[in-house]
Write a protein that holds these residues in place. Structure first.
Motif, PDB file in Angstrom:
ATOM      1  N   GLU A   1     -31.746 -16.522  27.353  1.00  0.00           N
ATOM      2  CA  GLU A   1     -31.692 -17.965  27.131  1.00  0.00           C
ATOM      3  C   GLU A   1     -33.084 -18.525  26.833  1.00  0.00           C
ATOM      4  OE1 GLU A   1     -27.848 -19.017  30.013  1.00  0.00           O
ATOM      5  OE2 GLU A   1     -29.832 -19.757  30.513  1.00  0.00           O
ATOM      6  N   GLU A   2     -34.074 -18.104  27.594  1.00  0.00           N
ATOM      7  CA  GLU A   2     -35.437 -18.631  27.407  1.00  0.00           C
ATOM      8  C   GLU A   2     -36.044 -18.157  26.088  1.00  0.00           C
ATOM      9  OE1 GLU A   2     -36.866 -19.135  32.059  1.00  0.00           O
ATOM     10  OE2 GLU A   2     -37.298 -17.249  31.001  1.00  0.00           O
ATOM     11  N   HIS A   3     -35.781 -16.915  25.713  1.00  0.00           N
ATOM     12  CA  HIS A   3     -36.359 -16.365  24.492  1.00  0.00           C
ATOM     13  C   HIS A   3     -35.873 -17.113  23.250  1.00  0.00           C
ATOM     14  CE1 HIS A   3     -38.558 -13.203  22.424  1.00  0.00           C
ATOM     15  NE2 HIS A   3     -37.546 -13.035  21.591  1.00  0.00           N
ATOM     16  N   TYR A   4     -34.614 -17.555  23.262  1.00  0.00           N
ATOM     17  CA  TYR A   4     -34.043 -18.228  22.088  1.00  0.00           C
ATOM     18  C   TYR A   4     -33.822 -19.723  22.324  1.00  0.00           C
ATOM     19  CZ  TYR A   4     -33.444 -13.511  20.318  1.00  0.00           C
ATOM     20  OH  TYR A   4     -33.683 -12.231  19.885  1.00  0.00           O
ATOM     21  N   ARG A   5     -34.484 -20.295  23.355  1.00  0.00           N
ATOM     22  CA  ARG A   5     -34.484 -21.745  23.603  1.00  0.00           C
ATOM     23  C   ARG A   5     -33.068 -22.300  23.750  1.00  0.00           C
ATOM     24  NH1 ARG A   5     -38.841 -23.383  19.028  1.00  0.00           N
ATOM     25  NH2 ARG A   5     -38.508 -25.472  19.823  1.00  0.00           N
ATOM     26  N   PHE A   6     -32.251 -21.553  24.429  1.00  0.00           N
ATOM     27  CA  PHE A   6     -30.850 -21.944  24.660  1.00  0.00           C
ATOM     28  C   PHE A   6     -30.758 -23.305  25.349  1.00  0.00           C
ATOM     29  CE2 PHE A   6     -27.122 -22.002  27.468  1.00  0.00           C
ATOM     30  CZ  PHE A   6     -26.103 -21.626  26.625  1.00  0.00           C
TER      31      PHE A   6
ATOM     32  N   ARG B   1     -21.530 -15.430  26.702  1.00  0.00           N
ATOM     33  CA  ARG B   1     -21.013 -15.256  25.337  1.00  0.00           C
ATOM     34  C   ARG B   1     -21.638 -16.273  24.387  1.00  0.00           C
ATOM     35  NH1 ARG B   1     -15.910 -12.366  25.351  1.00  0.00           N
ATOM     36  NH2 ARG B   1     -15.158 -13.582  23.597  1.00  0.00           N
ATOM     37  N   LEU B   2     -21.781 -17.520  24.860  1.00  0.00           N
ATOM     38  CA  LEU B   2     -22.401 -18.554  24.030  1.00  0.00           C
ATOM     39  C   LEU B   2     -23.884 -18.239  23.799  1.00  0.00           C
ATOM     40  CD1 LEU B   2     -22.316 -21.269  22.563  1.00  0.00           C
ATOM     41  CD2 LEU B   2     -22.720 -22.397  24.772  1.00  0.00           C
ATOM     42  N   ALA B   3     -24.562 -17.743  24.833  1.00  0.00           N
ATOM     43  CA  ALA B   3     -25.988 -17.411  24.705  1.00  0.00           C
ATOM     44  C   ALA B   3     -26.199 -16.295  23.686  1.00  0.00           C
ATOM     45  CB  ALA B   3     -26.553 -17.012  26.069  1.00  0.00           C
ATOM     46  N   LYS B   4     -25.291 -15.315  23.668  1.00  0.00           N
ATOM     47  CA  LYS B   4     -25.395 -14.238  22.678  1.00  0.00           C
ATOM     48  C   LYS B   4     -25.240 -14.782  21.260  1.00  0.00           C
ATOM     49  CE  LYS B   4     -23.247 -10.430  22.895  1.00  0.00           C
ATOM     50  NZ  LYS B   4     -22.121  -9.482  22.998  1.00  0.00           N
ATOM     51  N   VAL B   5     -24.233 -15.615  21.051  1.00  0.00           N
ATOM     52  CA  VAL B   5     -24.020 -16.197  19.727  1.00  0.00           C
ATOM     53  C   VAL B   5     -25.219 -17.031  19.317  1.00  0.00           C
ATOM     54  CG1 VAL B   5     -22.623 -17.839  18.414  1.00  0.00           C
ATOM     55  CG2 VAL B   5     -21.497 -16.191  19.909  1.00  0.00           C
ATOM     56  N   HIS B   6     -25.751 -17.803  20.262  1.00  0.00           N
ATOM     57  CA  HIS B   6     -26.919 -18.642  19.967  1.00  0.00           C
ATOM     58  C   HIS B   6     -28.107 -17.773  19.533  1.00  0.00           C
ATOM     59  CE1 HIS B   6     -29.743 -21.971  20.336  1.00  0.00           C
ATOM     60  NE2 HIS B   6     -30.537 -21.162  21.030  1.00  0.00           N
ATOM     61  N   ALA B   7     -28.289 -16.628  20.191  1.00  0.00           N
ATOM     62  CA  ALA B   7     -29.386 -15.725  19.828  1.00  0.00           C
ATOM     63  C   ALA B   7     -29.217 -15.217  18.399  1.00  0.00           C
ATOM     64  CB  ALA B   7     -29.424 -14.545  20.812  1.00  0.00           C
ATOM     65  N   TYR B   8     -28.011 -14.876  18.033  1.00  0.00           N
ATOM     66  CA  TYR B   8     -27.755 -14.416  16.654  1.00  0.00           C
ATOM     67  C   TYR B   8     -28.040 -15.534  15.639  1.00  0.00           C
ATOM     68  CZ  TYR B   8     -25.460 -10.156  18.372  1.00  0.00           C
ATOM     69  OH  TYR B   8     -25.193  -8.943  18.972  1.00  0.00           O
ATOM     70  N   ILE B   9     -27.658 -16.780  15.988  1.00  0.00           N
ATOM     71  CA  ILE B   9     -27.884 -17.899  15.068  1.00  0.00           C
ATOM     72  C   ILE B   9     -29.376 -18.143  14.876  1.00  0.00           C
ATOM     73  CG2 ILE B   9     -27.587 -20.390  14.752  1.00  0.00           C
ATOM     74  CD1 ILE B   9     -24.949 -20.143  16.337  1.00  0.00           C
ATOM     75  N   ILE B  10     -30.108 -18.234  15.972  1.00  0.00           N
ATOM     76  CA  ILE B  10     -31.547 -18.526  15.910  1.00  0.00           C
ATOM     77  C   ILE B  10     -32.298 -17.416  15.173  1.00  0.00           C
ATOM     78  CG2 ILE B  10     -33.634 -18.832  17.289  1.00  0.00           C
ATOM     79  CD1 ILE B  10     -31.722 -21.244  17.265  1.00  0.00           C
ATOM     80  N   SER B  11     -31.972 -16.167  15.487  1.00  0.00           N
ATOM     81  CA  SER B  11     -32.672 -15.048  14.829  1.00  0.00           C
ATOM     82  C   SER B  11     -32.326 -14.976  13.341  1.00  0.00           C
ATOM     83  CB  SER B  11     -32.335 -13.733  15.527  1.00  0.00           C
ATOM     84  OG  SER B  11     -30.944 -13.471  15.509  1.00  0.00           O
ATOM     85  N   SER B  12     -31.090 -15.351  12.982  1.00  0.00           N
ATOM     86  CA  SER B  12     -30.709 -15.378  11.559  1.00  0.00           C
ATOM     87  C   SER B  12     -31.498 -16.434  10.807  1.00  0.00           C
ATOM     88  CB  SER B  12     -29.208 -15.643  11.417  1.00  0.00           C
ATOM     89  OG  SER B  12     -28.452 -14.592  11.968  1.00  0.00           O
ATOM     90  N   LEU B  13     -31.667 -17.603  11.433  1.00  0.00           N
ATOM     91  CA  LEU B  13     -32.443 -18.673  10.797  1.00  0.00           C
ATOM     92  C   LEU B  13     -33.909 -18.253  10.638  1.00  0.00           C
ATOM     93  CD1 LEU B  13     -30.927 -21.743  12.699  1.00  0.00           C
ATOM     94  CD2 LEU B  13     -30.493 -21.084  10.327  1.00  0.00           C
ATOM     95  N   LYS B  14     -34.441 -17.602  11.662  1.00  0.00           N
ATOM     96  CA  LYS B  14     -35.824 -17.126  11.610  1.00  0.00           C
ATOM     97  C   LYS B  14     -36.011 -16.120  10.465  1.00  0.00           C
ATOM     98  CE  LYS B  14     -39.988 -15.984  13.132  1.00  0.00           C
ATOM     99  NZ  LYS B  14     -41.151 -16.906  13.045  1.00  0.00           N
ATOM    100  N   LYS B  15     -35.046 -15.248  10.318  1.00  0.00           N
ATOM    101  CA  LYS B  15     -35.124 -14.186   9.298  1.00  0.00           C
ATOM    102  C   LYS B  15     -35.145 -14.773   7.890  1.00  0.00           C
ATOM    103  CE  LYS B  15     -32.715  -9.919   7.972  1.00  0.00           C
ATOM    104  NZ  LYS B  15     -31.512  -9.083   8.235  1.00  0.00           N
ATOM    105  N   GLU B  16     -34.444 -15.895   7.686  1.00  0.00           N
ATOM    106  CA  GLU B  16     -34.330 -16.490   6.352  1.00  0.00           C
ATOM    107  C   GLU B  16     -35.529 -17.363   5.977  1.00  0.00           C
ATOM    108  OE1 GLU B  16     -31.964 -15.923   4.130  1.00  0.00           O
ATOM    109  OE2 GLU B  16     -30.935 -14.530   5.486  1.00  0.00           O
ATOM    110  N   MET B  17     -36.375 -17.707   6.931  1.00  0.00           N
ATOM    111  CA  MET B  17     -37.481 -18.631   6.655  1.00  0.00           C
ATOM    112  C   MET B  17     -38.623 -17.930   5.902  1.00  0.00           C
ATOM    113  SD  MET B  17     -36.942 -21.727   7.585  1.00  0.00           S
ATOM    114  CE  MET B  17     -38.562 -22.461   7.780  1.00  0.00           C
ATOM    115  N   PRO B  18     -39.212 -18.601   4.918  1.00  0.00           N
ATOM    116  CA  PRO B  18     -40.378 -18.037   4.199  1.00  0.00           C
ATOM    117  C   PRO B  18     -41.605 -18.060   5.105  1.00  0.00           C
ATOM    118  CG  PRO B  18     -39.947 -20.269   3.456  1.00  0.00           C
ATOM    119  CD  PRO B  18     -38.805 -19.912   4.371  1.00  0.00           C
TER     120      PRO B  18
END
Length: 544
Positions: A51-56, A312-329
């Motif tokens: 939760e802390e790593h992905y600012r849940f 379960r929500l924290a896992k999904v949130h981690a995937y969302i945040i990391s996906s957004l990070k991956k797409e950023m220039p």
């Protein structure tokens, strides 16, 4: 409303323990005496780092504290103004409480906590949220506008067993209130054991604001119960129409395949205005009481279930945040890319759903997530860290399963826990207990055997069934009993109850008893598990 020992309380005379994987590595077994202790340590060691790593906590819910795992069962009561919320609580606890206001005026801008305390009084909201013993410290984030309208009340009685919140649905929007009403409801919904939505049968109207309030309770539908209050003010035919309209409206708002449980009645101590449905109201009230009384016994299981949902929500949130990070220039075009990603968040949801086989129901609200992302700096987001996710997966796959076993063990070794006091004691025993003197209870206080008044009629049938030595066989009894058209499973139970001396035959008294029990069932009553003493035939009572 507080409780005398939840399923999360220490169990005297026994200790449950299991060894966590981390503890095994250290070769220092970690013992957990209670489910609450196990949940608290699992959260701190395995879920909180993710939760802390992905600012849940900035997006969904503040971090859990010790009080969240140790707190007593809570009930959240929500309704539009003048639906009878305060009167409902007054009816349950059978006492006035400081600060209560009963009236038709739209007092729709406050929350009230009703809980047990050593003395009666009002504790200001700002003082409540600094008390580490209470699970309300994170409410501080909602600001003074909310806390000034949040006076907790502290009388006793039933409140030793359970604690409750009253949330008033507001006609005003969050901006005019000065705090986010829906967000506060979500905060409570995550932490309470039961959510009761109160409606007025006399003037059923679900406003747009209240619809939004109910939608804010998404993912907590299993906790929701509905009370259709003031049902004695309308005739039976109109009540059926109101009930149908309520179910239709709720079906559109609470979008789940399960039908929410609705209790119909008038929850106050006044005489019924229209008493036609008295028996229905009594049965509904008893069902609601049983539901509330079961909360202390199921408290540990509820906390376990809520932690699973949070993980379960924290896992999904981690995937969302990391996906957004991956797409950023890395350098140029960050703002334009951020806008593009926010607008296309639905497509990112679908991609994550496919790649990780995640149910669509586990994802947070798309619209709410887009709003929250608008103010975030995507460059500060973290990339995917599989180790953190693997730790949570291990918790869900192994640790939670062990805790589930512990829950059952605690429940089996602890005395039956129910909410006591107030209205819950009013119909427990005596002639005004639910169903007293009805069905199988008919004749419970009579000197004479209640079956005796109809025995002459049953005797006429009995002597046509070829009794031998004053008794008829099971085959002959069956010929008569099946005429009731009751299923064999029911008739088999009646046979066992009526064959008092267990000789496989029925004498005239036992046959009369069998017919009496058939009548009880045909009139819509339930059969007793064991034959009540007042139904035992007079000639058999010396053997009892």
């Amino acid at each position: 409303m507080e409780q005398p020992g939840t399923a999360a309380s220490p169990v005297s005379g026994s200790m449950f323990s299991w060894v966590s994987k981390d503890a095994r590595r250290k070769k220092e077994p970690e013992l957990f005496q209670t489910v609450a202790e196990g949940l608290r340590q699992l959260y701190a060691q395995k879920l909180l780092p993710l939760e802390e790593h992905y600012r849940f906590h900035e997006f969904h819910s503040p971090a859990l504290e010790d009080a969240d795992f140790d707190n007593k069962p809570m009930v959240l009561l929500v309704g539009q103004y003048s639906t009878g919320k305060t009167t409902f609580i007054r009816h349950l606890i059978e006492q006035d409480f400081p600060g209560m206001r009963i009236g038709p005026e739209p007092t729709t801008d406050s929350f009230i906590a009703v809980m047990h305390g050593p003395t009666e009084g009002v504790v200001p909201g700002n003082a409540l949220v600094v008390d580490p013993r209470r699970p309300f410290r994170k409410l501080n984030a909602f600001g003074n506008a909310f806390l000034n309208r949040y006076p907790p009340i502290t009388p006793g009685g039933i409140l030793k067993t359970i604690s409750g919140q009253v949330g008033d649905e507001s006609h005003q929007n969050s901006r005019s209130l000065g705090y986010d009403f829906a967000a506060i409801l979500e905060w409570f919904a995550e932490r309470v054991d039961r959510i009761i939505l109160l409606f007025d049968a006399h003037k059923l109207d679900i406003s747009d604001e209240f619809s939004e309030v109910i939608k804010a309770l998404k993912n907590h539908e299993d906790k929701i119960r509905v009370v259709l209050n003031k049902a004695d003010q309308i005739e039976t035919q109109q009540l059926m129409r109101v009930y149908g309209a309520l179910m239709w409206s709720l079906g559109k708002i609470i979008n789940t395949p399960e039908v929410v449980r609705v209790y119909i009645g008038s929850f106050w101590s006044h005489p019924l205005l229209i008493p036609d449905n008295r028996k229905l109201f009594e049965a509904e009230e008893q069902d609601l009481f049983k539901d509330i009384q079961s909360l202390p016994r199921n408290a540990a299981l509820r906390k376990l279930n809520d932690l699973i949902k949070r993980a379960r929500l924290a896992k999904v949130h981690a995937y969302i945040i990391s996906s957004l990070k991956k797409e950023m220039p890395n350098v140029f075009g960050k703002e334009s890319k951020k806008k593009e990603l926010v607008n296309n968040l639905g497509e990112i949801y679908q991609k994550i759903e496919r790649e990780h086989q995640i149910s669509p129901g586990d994802f947070p609200s798309l619209r709410k997530m887009q709003e929250l992302l608008q103010t975030q700096d995507f460059s500060k987001f973290q990339a995917l860290k599989p180790k953190l996710l693997d730790t949570v997966d291990d918790m869900l796959a192994n640790d939670i399963a062990r805790l589930m076993v512990m829950v059952r063990q605690e429940e089996s070794l602890m005395p039956s826990q129910v909410v006591k006091g107030g209205a819950f004691d009013g119909t427990m025993n005596g002639p005004f207990g639910h169903g007293y003197g009805e069905g199988a209870g008919e004749g419970i206080d009579d000197v004479e055997w209640v079956v005796g008044k109809d025995k002459p009629t049953y005797d006429e049938i009995f002597y046509t069934l070829s009794p031998v030595n004053g008794k008829i066989t099971g085959a002959n009894a069956k010929k008569e009993m099946v005429k009731s058209k009751l299923p064999n499973t029911v008739l088999g139970k009646i046979w066992k109850l009526a064959d008092v001396d267990k000789d496989g035959l029925l004498d005239d008294e036992e046959f009369a008893l069998a017919n009496h029990l058939i009548k009880v069932k045909l009139e819509g009553h339930e059969l007793p598990a064991d034959l009540p003493p007042h139904l035992v035939p007079p000639s058999k009572r010396r053997h009892e």
